[in-house]
Design a protein around this motif. Structure first.
Motif, PDB file in Angstrom:
ATOM      1  N   GLN A   1     -31.031 -37.021   2.073  1.00  0.00           N
ATOM      2  CA  GLN A   1     -31.141 -38.226   1.244  1.00  0.00           C
ATOM      3  C   GLN A   1     -31.753 -37.887  -0.117  1.00  0.00           C
ATOM      4  N   VAL A   2     -32.746 -37.005  -0.126  1.00  0.00           N
ATOM      5  CA  VAL A   2     -33.352 -36.549  -1.379  1.00  0.00           C
ATOM      6  C   VAL A   2     -32.290 -35.827  -2.218  1.00  0.00           C
ATOM      7  N   PHE A   3     -31.495 -34.978  -1.560  1.00  0.00           N
ATOM      8  CA  PHE A   3     -30.394 -34.275  -2.219  1.00  0.00           C
ATOM      9  C   PHE A   3     -29.426 -35.274  -2.850  1.00  0.00           C
ATOM     10  N   ALA A   4     -29.026 -36.288  -2.089  1.00  0.00           N
ATOM     11  CA  ALA A   4     -28.104 -37.299  -2.604  1.00  0.00           C
ATOM     12  C   ALA A   4     -28.711 -38.061  -3.777  1.00  0.00           C
ATOM     13  N   ARG A   5     -29.982 -38.413  -3.661  1.00  0.00           N
ATOM     14  CA  ARG A   5     -30.653 -39.125  -4.755  1.00  0.00           C
ATOM     15  C   ARG A   5     -30.616 -38.294  -6.042  1.00  0.00           C
ATOM     16  N   GLY A   6     -30.793 -36.983  -5.903  1.00  0.00           N
ATOM     17  CA  GLY A   6     -30.725 -36.085  -7.059  1.00  0.00           C
ATOM     18  C   GLY A   6     -29.340 -36.049  -7.681  1.00  0.00           C
ATOM     19  N   LEU A   7     -28.310 -36.023  -6.836  1.00  0.00           N
ATOM     20  CA  LEU A   7     -26.938 -36.040  -7.357  1.00  0.00           C
ATOM     21  C   LEU A   7     -26.640 -37.338  -8.090  1.00  0.00           C
ATOM     22  N   ILE A   8     -27.087 -38.450  -7.523  1.00  0.00           N
ATOM     23  CA  ILE A   8     -26.887 -39.754  -8.159  1.00  0.00           C
ATOM     24  C   ILE A   8     -27.566 -39.772  -9.532  1.00  0.00           C
ATOM     25  N   ALA A   9     -28.783 -39.245  -9.600  1.00  0.00           N
ATOM     26  CA  ALA A   9     -29.519 -39.198 -10.866  1.00  0.00           C
ATOM     27  C   ALA A   9     -28.797 -38.347 -11.908  1.00  0.00           C
ATOM     28  N   LYS A  10     -28.048 -37.350 -11.464  1.00  0.00           N
ATOM     29  CA  LYS A  10     -27.289 -36.494 -12.384  1.00  0.00           C
ATOM     30  C   LYS A  10     -25.949 -37.103 -12.780  1.00  0.00           C
ATOM     31  N   GLY A  11     -25.639 -38.275 -12.253  1.00  0.00           N
ATOM     32  CA  GLY A  11     -24.424 -38.972 -12.654  1.00  0.00           C
ATOM     33  C   GLY A  11     -23.237 -38.813 -11.722  1.00  0.00           C
ATOM     34  N   TYR A  12     -23.423 -38.157 -10.602  1.00  0.00           N
ATOM     35  CA  TYR A  12     -22.327 -38.063  -9.641  1.00  0.00           C
ATOM     36  C   TYR A  12     -22.086 -39.428  -9.018  1.00  0.00           C
ATOM     37  N   ARG A  13     -20.824 -39.765  -8.829  1.00  0.00           N
ATOM     38  CA  ARG A  13     -20.452 -41.049  -8.239  1.00  0.00           C
ATOM     39  C   ARG A  13     -20.150 -40.937  -6.748  1.00  0.00           C
ATOM     40  N   ALA A  14     -19.876 -39.710  -6.298  1.00  0.00           N
ATOM     41  CA  ALA A  14     -19.475 -39.505  -4.911  1.00  0.00           C
ATOM     42  C   ALA A  14     -19.697 -38.044  -4.532  1.00  0.00           C
ATOM     43  N   MET A  15     -19.554 -37.794  -3.237  1.00  0.00           N
ATOM     44  CA  MET A  15     -19.703 -36.446  -2.730  1.00  0.00           C
ATOM     45  C   MET A  15     -18.642 -36.194  -1.668  1.00  0.00           C
ATOM     46  N   LEU A  16     -17.983 -35.045  -1.755  1.00  0.00           N
ATOM     47  CA  LEU A  16     -17.041 -34.597  -0.743  1.00  0.00           C
ATOM     48  C   LEU A  16     -17.813 -33.672   0.194  1.00  0.00           C
ATOM     49  N   VAL A  17     -17.792 -34.003   1.489  1.00  0.00           N
ATOM     50  CA  VAL A  17     -18.592 -33.245   2.461  1.00  0.00           C
ATOM     51  C   VAL A  17     -17.856 -33.212   3.790  1.00  0.00           C
ATOM     52  N   ARG A  18     -18.014 -32.127   4.514  1.00  0.00           N
ATOM     53  CA  ARG A  18     -17.345 -32.039   5.810  1.00  0.00           C
ATOM     54  C   ARG A  18     -17.952 -33.041   6.784  1.00  0.00           C
ATOM     55  N   SER A  19     -17.174 -33.392   7.768  1.00  0.00           N
ATOM     56  CA  SER A  19     -17.646 -34.286   8.823  1.00  0.00           C
ATOM     57  C   SER A  19     -18.469 -33.488   9.820  1.00  0.00           C
ATOM     58  N   PHE A  20     -19.550 -34.100  10.287  1.00  0.00           N
ATOM     59  CA  PHE A  20     -20.389 -33.488  11.308  1.00  0.00           C
ATOM     60  C   PHE A  20     -20.269 -34.230  12.632  1.00  0.00           C
ATOM     61  N   ALA A  21     -19.267 -35.077  12.747  1.00  0.00           N
ATOM     62  CA  ALA A  21     -19.032 -35.817  13.990  1.00  0.00           C
ATOM     63  C   ALA A  21     -18.560 -34.859  15.080  1.00  0.00           C
ATOM     64  N   PRO A  22     -18.871 -35.170  16.334  1.00  0.00           N
ATOM     65  CA  PRO A  22     -18.404 -34.319  17.431  1.00  0.00           C
ATOM     66  C   PRO A  22     -16.884 -34.134  17.390  1.00  0.00           C
ATOM     67  N   GLY A  23     -16.445 -32.906  17.542  1.00  0.00           N
ATOM     68  CA  GLY A  23     -15.024 -32.585  17.533  1.00  0.00           C
ATOM     69  C   GLY A  23     -14.453 -32.296  16.160  1.00  0.00           C
ATOM     70  N   ALA A  24     -15.231 -32.530  15.102  1.00  0.00           N
ATOM     71  CA  ALA A  24     -14.745 -32.295  13.743  1.00  0.00           C
ATOM     72  C   ALA A  24     -14.745 -30.799  13.437  1.00  0.00           C
ATOM     73  N   THR A  25     -13.817 -30.398  12.579  1.00  0.00           N
ATOM     74  CA  THR A  25     -13.747 -29.016  12.107  1.00  0.00           C
ATOM     75  C   THR A  25     -14.118 -28.988  10.629  1.00  0.00           C
ATOM     76  N   LYS A  26     -14.160 -27.796  10.055  1.00  0.00           N
ATOM     77  CA  LYS A  26     -14.499 -27.672   8.634  1.00  0.00           C
ATOM     78  C   LYS A  26     -13.445 -28.332   7.744  1.00  0.00           C
ATOM     79  N   ASP A  27     -12.278 -28.610   8.298  1.00  0.00           N
ATOM     80  CA  ASP A  27     -11.210 -29.251   7.525  1.00  0.00           C
ATOM     81  C   ASP A  27     -11.275 -30.776   7.558  1.00  0.00           C
ATOM     82  N   ASP A  28     -12.153 -31.340   8.379  1.00  0.00           N
ATOM     83  CA  ASP A  28     -12.335 -32.799   8.439  1.00  0.00           C
ATOM     84  C   ASP A  28     -13.344 -33.187   7.368  1.00  0.00           C
TER      85      ASP A  28
END
Length: 165
Positions: free
Chosen positions: A111-138
């Motif tokens: 959350q601290v990481f996200a807050r920092g990105l928001i402060a730098k002007g990022y509108r969104a973040m692309l990140v892999r899913s960490f849900a059970p069964g997800a792969t690095k391509d999800d």
């Protein structure tokens, strides 16, 4: 980074009438948004969205929605050098103790990481899913800013106004 394409969310039916609100994440906080910061957690595929929404136990009632997106200012977490420059790594993003951290100290490291990105002007973040069964391509897209126009356009696909009934 600019993202153009479809996004999907599998919503709790409680929030189905407000698929653009980000209210649930704002009220409770999420892996990549502290409480009080609205966020839309979306996925690049339908299957990933379903995995994200139903991570514990049996499949629960779910409302699946899709969006047409054009979002500029997306931070891509797949680039390890860029992550390192922000003081975080892939293991920290995947750390499943974020809820415990939030309870213990108020904000999780992610959350601290996200807050920092928001402060730098990022509108969104692309990140892999960490849900059970997800792969690095999800992949997921976490949006902190969105509207009906660029630079963070998100258009709900509901041609027949089904969600307004």
């Amino acid at each position: 980074m600019l993202y153009r394409g479809p996004l999907f969310r599998a919503l709790n039916p409680v929030y189905a009438r407000e698929p653009l609100s980000g209210r649930g994440a704002e009220l409770h906080g999420g892996r990549f948004n502290p409480r009080g910061v609205p966020a839309l957690y979306s996925s690049l595929t339908v299957l990933t969205a379903l995995r994200e929404a139903n991570q514990a136990g049996s499949l629960q009632p779910t409302t699946l929605v899709s969006y047409d997106a054009e979002v500029d200012g997306v931070f891509d977490t797949r680039d390890e050098a860029t992550l390192a420059a922000e003081g975080i790594d892939a293991a920290a993003l995947a750390d499943d103790t974020w809820r415990d951290q939030m309870k213990a100290i108020g904000e999780a490291r992610t959350q601290v990481f996200a807050r920092g990105l928001i402060a730098k002007g990022y509108r969104a973040m692309l990140v892999r899913s960490f849900a059970p069964g997800a792969t690095k391509d999800d992949l997921n897209m976490v949006l902190w800013q969105w509207s009906d126009s660029p630079p963070s356009r998100l258009t709900l696909i509901d041609d027949e106004n089904r969600l307004s009934r």
